[in-house]
Design a protein around this motif. Structure first.
Motif, short mmCIF file in Angstrom:
data_model
loop_
_atom_site.label_atom_id
_atom_site.label_comp_id
_atom_site.label_asym_id
_atom_site.label_seq_id
_atom_site.Cartn_x
_atom_site.Cartn_y
_atom_site.Cartn_z
N LEU A 176 -2.08 12.68 3.82
CA LEU A 176 -2.58 11.65 4.10
C LEU A 176 -2.79 11.05 5.42
N SER A 177 -3.77 10.09 5.36
CA SER A 177 -4.01 9.89 7.08
C SER A 177 -2.75 9.37 7.61
N PRO A 178 -3.32 8.74 8.79
CA PRO A 178 -2.15 8.02 9.97
C PRO A 178 -2.18 6.61 9.65
N ILE A 179 -2.84 5.60 8.78
CA ILE A 179 -2.39 4.84 8.34
C ILE A 179 -2.39 5.25 7.28
N GLU A 180 -1.75 5.55 6.27
CA GLU A 180 -1.54 5.94 4.83
C GLU A 180 0.20 6.43 5.14
N ILE A 181 0.43 7.67 6.59
CA ILE A 181 1.97 7.65 6.82
C ILE A 181 1.88 6.56 7.25
N ALA A 182 1.63 5.71 7.79
CA ALA A 182 2.18 4.19 8.25
C ALA A 182 2.58 3.56 6.80
N LYS A 183 1.81 3.47 6.08
CA LYS A 183 1.90 2.99 5.04
C LYS A 183 3.70 3.29 4.53
N VAL A 184 3.31 4.51 3.84
CA VAL A 184 4.06 4.91 3.12
C VAL A 184 6.00 4.93 4.12
N ALA A 185 5.93 4.99 5.09
CA ALA A 185 7.10 5.24 6.11
C ALA A 185 6.94 3.35 5.83
N THR A 186 6.84 2.85 6.00
CA THR A 186 7.11 1.58 5.47
C THR A 186 7.71 0.80 4.56
N TYR A 187 7.82 1.65 3.65
CA TYR A 187 7.94 1.60 1.77
C TYR A 187 9.05 2.72 2.04
N LEU A 188 9.23 3.42 2.30
CA LEU A 188 10.28 4.52 2.56
C LEU A 188 12.09 3.85 2.96
N GLY A 189 10.92 3.46 4.69
CA GLY A 189 11.75 2.51 5.25
C GLY A 189 12.65 1.01 5.08
N GLY A 224 0.73 -1.28 -0.55
CA GLY A 224 -0.26 0.20 0.05
C GLY A 224 0.72 1.23 0.08
N GLY A 225 2.14 1.06 0.63
CA GLY A 225 3.70 2.38 0.67
C GLY A 225 3.27 2.74 -0.44
N LYS A 226 3.65 1.86 -1.11
CA LYS A 226 4.56 1.97 -2.09
C LYS A 226 3.65 2.14 -3.71
N LEU A 227 2.55 2.37 -3.14
CA LEU A 227 1.30 2.54 -4.46
C LEU A 227 1.28 4.49 -4.03
N LEU A 228 0.60 4.44 -2.78
CA LEU A 228 1.06 6.20 -2.02
C LEU A 228 2.34 6.24 -2.75
N TYR A 229 3.66 5.88 -2.22
CA TYR A 229 4.56 6.99 -2.92
C TYR A 229 4.23 6.85 -4.19
N GLN A 230 4.14 6.69 -5.05
CA GLN A 230 4.43 6.24 -6.54
C GLN A 230 2.86 7.63 -6.53
N GLN A 231 2.41 7.91 -5.84
CA GLN A 231 0.79 8.99 -6.34
C GLN A 231 1.11 10.16 -5.30
N SER A 232 2.27 10.41 -4.04
CA SER A 232 2.08 11.27 -3.19
C SER A 232 3.66 12.06 -3.50
N CYS A 233 4.53 11.06 -3.28
CA CYS A 233 5.89 11.31 -3.16
C CYS A 233 6.93 11.09 -4.65
#
Length: 139
Positions: A103-116, A35-44
């Motif tokens: 982003l919402s907290p769950i979305e932030i958690a997903k992006v942070a997991t992806y980045l991390g 989920g974080g990868k998809l959000l990263y592609q869309q937002s970051c």
């Protein structure tokens, strides 16, 4: 011979099934990372690049594993509130404003997991509970 083949095939199937099973934590990590990868592609990705390489002297890369590891608990605040002022990444200074992500907290958690866990980083799962705790500590 036929009996040996049946035993071999059954044993092989059991091994494959056992190897493909994941525990709850692995499933949760995979869910967050994907989920974080998809959000990263869309937002970051537009600013930080598809490989986390950043944008020349304007936007810092996300490939500095020491920075990501050291600031793991600050990632949520940076994503939620944005960032301004000087930042040193890979020994290079950046001074460009990053806007809040929205982003919402769950979305932030997903992006942070992806980045991390991308671009050379290995920080493991960053749960929504951890993000909510980190957001309370934002300054």
């Amino acid at each position: 011979m036929k009996k040996a083949w049946v035993i071999f095939t059954t044993l092989l199937a059991v091994i494959i099934i056992a190897a493909s099973c994941q525990n709850e934590q692995q499933i949760e990590y995979t869910r967050y990372y994907t989920g974080g990868k998809l959000l990263y592609q869309q937002s970051c990705q537009n600013c930080h690049g598809s490989k986390g390489e950043g944008l020349s002297a304007l936007i810092p890369p996300l490939t500095d594993t020491a920075y990501i590891s050291k600031n793991r608990t600050k990632l949520a605040c940076i994503m939620q509130n944005g960032m301004s002022g000087f930042i040193s990444v890979h020994g290079k200074m950046y001074d460009n404003k990053m806007p809040p992500s929205g982003l919402s907290p769950i979305e932030i958690a997903k992006v942070a997991t992806y980045l991390g866990n991308s671009f050379g980083n290995k920080t493991g799962l960053i749960s929504v509970e951890q993000v909510e705790k980190d957001l309370k500590e934002c300054k």
